[in-house]
Motif scaffolding. Sequence first.
Motif, PDB file in Angstrom:
ATOM      1  N   PRO A  28      36.630  34.608  35.300  1.00 25.61           N
ATOM      2  CA  PRO A  28      35.585  35.422  34.406  1.00 25.61           C
ATOM      3  C   PRO A  28      35.211  34.591  33.144  1.00 25.61           C
ATOM      4  CG  PRO A  28      37.500  36.697  34.882  1.00 25.61           C
ATOM      5  CD  PRO A  28      38.173  35.414  34.942  1.00 25.61           C
ATOM      6  N   ASP A  29      35.890  33.416  32.724  1.00 22.96           N
ATOM      7  CA  ASP A  29      35.659  32.724  31.386  1.00 22.96           C
ATOM      8  C   ASP A  29      34.746  31.604  31.801  1.00 22.96           C
ATOM      9  OD1 ASP A  29      37.354  34.313  30.226  1.00 22.96           O
ATOM     10  OD2 ASP A  29      39.365  32.985  30.908  1.00 22.96           O
ATOM     11  N   PHE A 439      51.210  45.429  39.289  1.00 22.61           N
ATOM     12  CA  PHE A 439      50.905  44.376  38.338  1.00 22.61           C
ATOM     13  C   PHE A 439      49.625  43.684  39.024  1.00 22.61           C
ATOM     14  CE2 PHE A 439      55.311  44.942  37.177  1.00 22.61           C
ATOM     15  CZ  PHE A 439      55.193  45.205  35.889  1.00 22.61           C
ATOM     16  N   ASP A 440      48.966  43.259  37.970  1.00 23.24           N
ATOM     17  CA  ASP A 440      47.649  42.486  38.845  1.00 23.24           C
ATOM     18  C   ASP A 440      47.310  41.427  37.515  1.00 23.24           C
ATOM     19  OD1 ASP A 440      45.794  43.129  41.126  1.00 23.24           O
ATOM     20  OD2 ASP A 440      44.754  41.790  39.642  1.00 23.24           O
ATOM     21  N   THR A 441      46.520  40.359  38.076  1.00 27.88           N
ATOM     22  CA  THR A 441      46.104  39.295  37.361  1.00 27.88           C
ATOM     23  C   THR A 441      44.996  39.709  36.568  1.00 27.88           C
ATOM     24  OG1 THR A 441      46.735  37.617  38.973  1.00 27.88           O
ATOM     25  CG2 THR A 441      45.648  36.795  37.440  1.00 27.88           C
ATOM     26  N   ASN A 442      44.010  40.459  37.343  1.00 23.61           N
ATOM     27  CA  ASN A 442      42.763  40.821  36.716  1.00 23.61           C
ATOM     28  C   ASN A 442      43.053  41.942  35.414  1.00 23.61           C
ATOM     29  OD1 ASN A 442      40.162  41.620  36.258  1.00 23.61           O
ATOM     30  ND2 ASN A 442      39.567  42.416  38.245  1.00 23.61           N
ATOM     31  N   PRO A 443      42.811  41.443  34.407  1.00 24.07           N
ATOM     32  CA  PRO A 443      42.751  42.303  33.008  1.00 24.07           C
ATOM     33  C   PRO A 443      41.887  43.680  33.026  1.00 24.07           C
ATOM     34  CG  PRO A 443      42.176  40.054  32.488  1.00 24.07           C
ATOM     35  CD  PRO A 443      42.220  40.205  33.925  1.00 24.07           C
ATOM     36  N   GLN A 456      49.480  47.193  35.507  1.00 19.83           N
ATOM     37  CA  GLN A 456      49.889  46.572  34.101  1.00 19.83           C
ATOM     38  C   GLN A 456      49.791  45.009  34.084  1.00 19.83           C
ATOM     39  OE1 GLN A 456      53.105  48.362  32.304  1.00 19.83           O
ATOM     40  NE2 GLN A 456      53.839  49.340  34.123  1.00 19.83           N
ATOM     41  N   ASP A 457      49.752  44.457  32.996  1.00 20.22           N
ATOM     42  CA  ASP A 457      49.713  43.031  32.637  1.00 20.22           C
ATOM     43  C   ASP A 457      51.217  42.438  33.100  1.00 20.22           C
ATOM     44  OD1 ASP A 457      49.757  40.450  31.697  1.00 20.22           O
ATOM     45  OD2 ASP A 457      49.198  41.285  29.623  1.00 20.22           O
ATOM     46  N   HIS A 512      41.398  39.975  44.599  1.00 25.54           N
ATOM     47  CA  HIS A 512      41.888  39.739  43.287  1.00 25.54           C
ATOM     48  C   HIS A 512      41.956  38.071  42.923  1.00 25.54           C
ATOM     49  CE1 HIS A 512      42.319  43.788  41.836  1.00 25.54           C
ATOM     50  NE2 HIS A 512      42.982  43.888  42.989  1.00 25.54           N
ATOM     51  N   SER A 513      41.723  37.742  41.847  1.00 31.83           N
ATOM     52  CA  SER A 513      41.766  36.631  41.510  1.00 31.83           C
ATOM     53  C   SER A 513      43.394  35.958  41.547  1.00 31.83           C
ATOM     54  CB  SER A 513      41.388  35.915  40.190  1.00 31.83           C
ATOM     55  OG  SER A 513      41.883  37.046  39.154  1.00 31.83           O
TER      56      SER A 513
END
Length: 516
Positions: A28-29, A439-443, A456-457, A512-513
Amino acid sequence: MQYRRFGKTNVMLSALGFGTNRFAVSSPDNEREIEEAACLVREAVLQGVNYIDVANTYSRGCAETIVKKALKGIDDSHAHITVKVRNYGGTITADETYRRICDSLAKMGKERASFFVAWGIRSYKEFQSFIKKGKLYDGALRAQVNGLIDHICCSLHVSPSDIIKIMESGMFEGVTISYSALNYQMMRKVLEKAEELDIGVITMNSLGGGVIPQNPEFFQFLKMANDESAAAGALRFSYSHPQITCLLSGMASQVEVRGNVSAFSAGESQINRRKRLDAVDASFKELSNFCTGCNYCGGCPSGIDTAMLMQAYNQIYFTNDKPRFNRAGRRLLENINIAVMLLQQSFMPDSAVNPCKQCGLCEEKCTQSIPVIERLKELYGRFDESAFSKEHIKARLGELIVNAGYKRIAFYAAGGYTAQVLQYLKQFYPDYRPEIFLFDTNPKLWGSYNSGIEIQDPAKLPEIKPNIVVISQYTWQDEIYDALRHLESEISIVKLHKNYDALWLPGGGDNHSKTT
Ligand code: SF4
Ligand code: SF4
């Protein structure tokens, strides 16, 4: 660009729709990649494409941002965007649905969307779960009453007969279904019913999940006189069905955008469309040993859906060696393609034991002289080697989690695949009730819920300290494993899928990424 009316909505949709899940965006960055993707959408919209299919997890969670950028500063009054919410096994509430709709609209900088899509329905049971009071459908209705969305639609990965039942419920103004030269014989009855009910139809997978462009020689017969390629012929073939309003295509390059737009720049006469349909029908019949899905073999005394299984077997003719879902190896890719085809019909065998009694009835009736008995033997052998059966899934969950009696289990990632795995866990081990974390990478997903569990993070893993982390993401499992292995001294980290596994649900893994 050609346009057709979308069911009863009176909205005119372009023949080509933009699917936003295939952009080459690594994170996303990465502003440059996001800007490049936005340029593609902008170009398509300026060329007349007016249906943009967006979901919050598409293209590594960047699709909404890309669409916002793409439409900024241009006249987008004719563009119709979607907001899509997945049901997550019937657990998503009306409030959560409403919140997700608002969230998606905010990210796209929009006050309303033309279409809400109940996304990726995988069974009739799932449909029944989200139309209950206080569930997903109620949330969509509330959004409609409050002017956030205009029309309620759904996308389906279920058998043709279940699609028909869901359409007959009268709850949706439009449906998105898989439709291509690979499955059209089975799906035609869906189009007929949609026409009868005046329900709009959008199709996905018009190129058979990439199979048609990757096998141009086999599909040469789809290319008619003026077609640039077999793929262009395949798109025009689908659009030759008057019941189909719009064909979704996930476009990731300018060449694809321009090629697809040009496939629909000029209309074909009704006579030519009819000729195209007849020619394709005739060509399929001429292919010896190739199942046309005619279903003359129906009525197996063992209850085997021979037409569906023989259509899935056709995949063996098409597979090439291009990796899919991060997997390589010809036989594995064949097994994956077969599984994808069957899962799109909501079919997974209970076990890999071949139920055929070899009575020969189906072979006697087959119009293409297909050796059904031999092929069934081979198919069930492949189900066994690729763990494609409910029995295999039950055994895998038992061996990884249940037999050890873990009390605190974490799943990583937290998308649709994991929701399905959680359902399997509940279905196969109803008395096993561990505490589950997601948990997931995607904020963008942190703080939201899947199957009633907060996402969650992953940075919180050492603090939460589950007994085991099960990596339930199919495509990026190795990358995720590498990113988590530093925790292995304290927490057991396992991959749910073995390298030889076929898929366990349609679509193939979460959007997901990978963990970077
Ligand atoms: S041969 Fe097998 S699949 Fe065919 S009808 Fe008999 S039992 Fe069914
Ligand atoms: S009769 Fe033959 S061609 Fe027709 S669906 Fe059955 S196996 Fe396929």
